[in-house]
Design an enzyme around this catalytic site. Structure first.
Site, PDB file in Angstrom:
ATOM      1  N   LYS A 121       0.832  -1.208   0.000  1.00  0.00           N
ATOM      2  CA  LYS A 121       0.000   0.000   0.000  1.00  0.00           C
ATOM      3  C   LYS A 121       0.863   1.253   0.000  1.00  0.00           C
ATOM      4  CE  LYS A 121      -1.042   2.331   3.338  1.00  0.00           C
ATOM      5  NZ  LYS A 121      -1.356   2.913   4.662  1.00  0.00           N
ATOM      6  N   ASP A 139      -6.033   1.054   1.182  1.00  0.00           N
ATOM      7  CA  ASP A 139      -5.963   1.063   2.643  1.00  0.00           C
ATOM      8  C   ASP A 139      -7.335   0.684   3.184  1.00  0.00           C
ATOM      9  OD1 ASP A 139      -7.566   3.266   2.235  1.00  0.00           O
ATOM     10  OD2 ASP A 139      -6.287   4.678   3.303  1.00  0.00           O
TER      11      ASP A 139
END
Length: 211
Positions: A121, A139
């Site tokens: 991420k 996320d």
């Protein structure tokens, strides 16, 4: 509504109603953004933005931070979540950037993920913001909003990422991360989502399922 049509309408809505969407983390250089992103894991951007100005004033570059000790850096980040681990990570990350990448934040996803404290991420965030690569960072906000809207039923962030990148046009991928994260942060919140204020009602699978 077909998934392809849902994507089209949601991307259109965001394009018209949120033409400017960007990270809320404060930074001046790619390295500072990378540090801020690592510190933001399971922590609010607001808290990170309080912590980073004095940290960056003292350690503005990878060379400066990499030369610091744990005891010197820890006081600057002690108020973020998991400060011990993050202090260790950002120092080691800075050292690796200096030793392996000549002091420059790499643009390659795998190279970014080789840095201490940087997962997929975080790597995608850097690649999209700094290097304008067509990747989408997933996320908790993006994961939640994608499921609620009906954009993906992926069980993992990686699965959601692949589906979002499959349907969202290349030129919209970088901004799409910000659309979804900001929507999740301020409208489609984890608790008590503001459905009555949401402009995506007519395209939202979860909202329509309650009608």
């Amino acid at each position: 509504m077909r998934k392809k049509d849902r994507y089209f309408q949601i991307v259109r809505w965001f394009s018209e109603n949120m033409p400017v969407a960007e990270t809320e983390l404060h930074f001046e250089t790619p390295f500072q953004l990378l540090v801020a992103v690592v510190l933001s894991a399971q922590c609010t951007d607001k808290r990170v933005n309080v912590v980073t100005p004095p940290l960056f004033a003292k350690y503005p570059t990878a060379e400066a931070l990499g030369a610091a000790t744990f005891d010197e850096v820890y006081p600057y980040v002690r108020s973020v979540s998991y400060p011990n681990a993050k202090t260790t990570h950002i120092i080691a990350m800075a050292q690796k950037i200096v030793s392996d990448f000549a002091g420059e934040v790499p643009s390659d996803i795998d190279a970014l993920m080789s840095l201490p404290g940087v997962g997929r991420k975080s790597a995608n965030v850097i690649a999209s913001i700094v290097y304008d690569q067509p990747v989408i960072a997933v996320d908790t906000h993006v994961f939640r909003v994608s499921h609620r809207l009906g954009l993906s039923d992926g069980k993992t962030p990686e699965a959601v990422e692949k589906e979002l990148e499959k349907y969202i046009p290349v030129e919209k991928r970088a901004i799409s991360h910000h659309w979804l994260i900001l929507h999740g942060r301020y409208v489609c919140t984890a608790r008590n989502p503001k459905c009555t204020e949401c402009g995506l009602q007519e395209y939202c699978r979860e909202y329509l399922s309650t009608k």
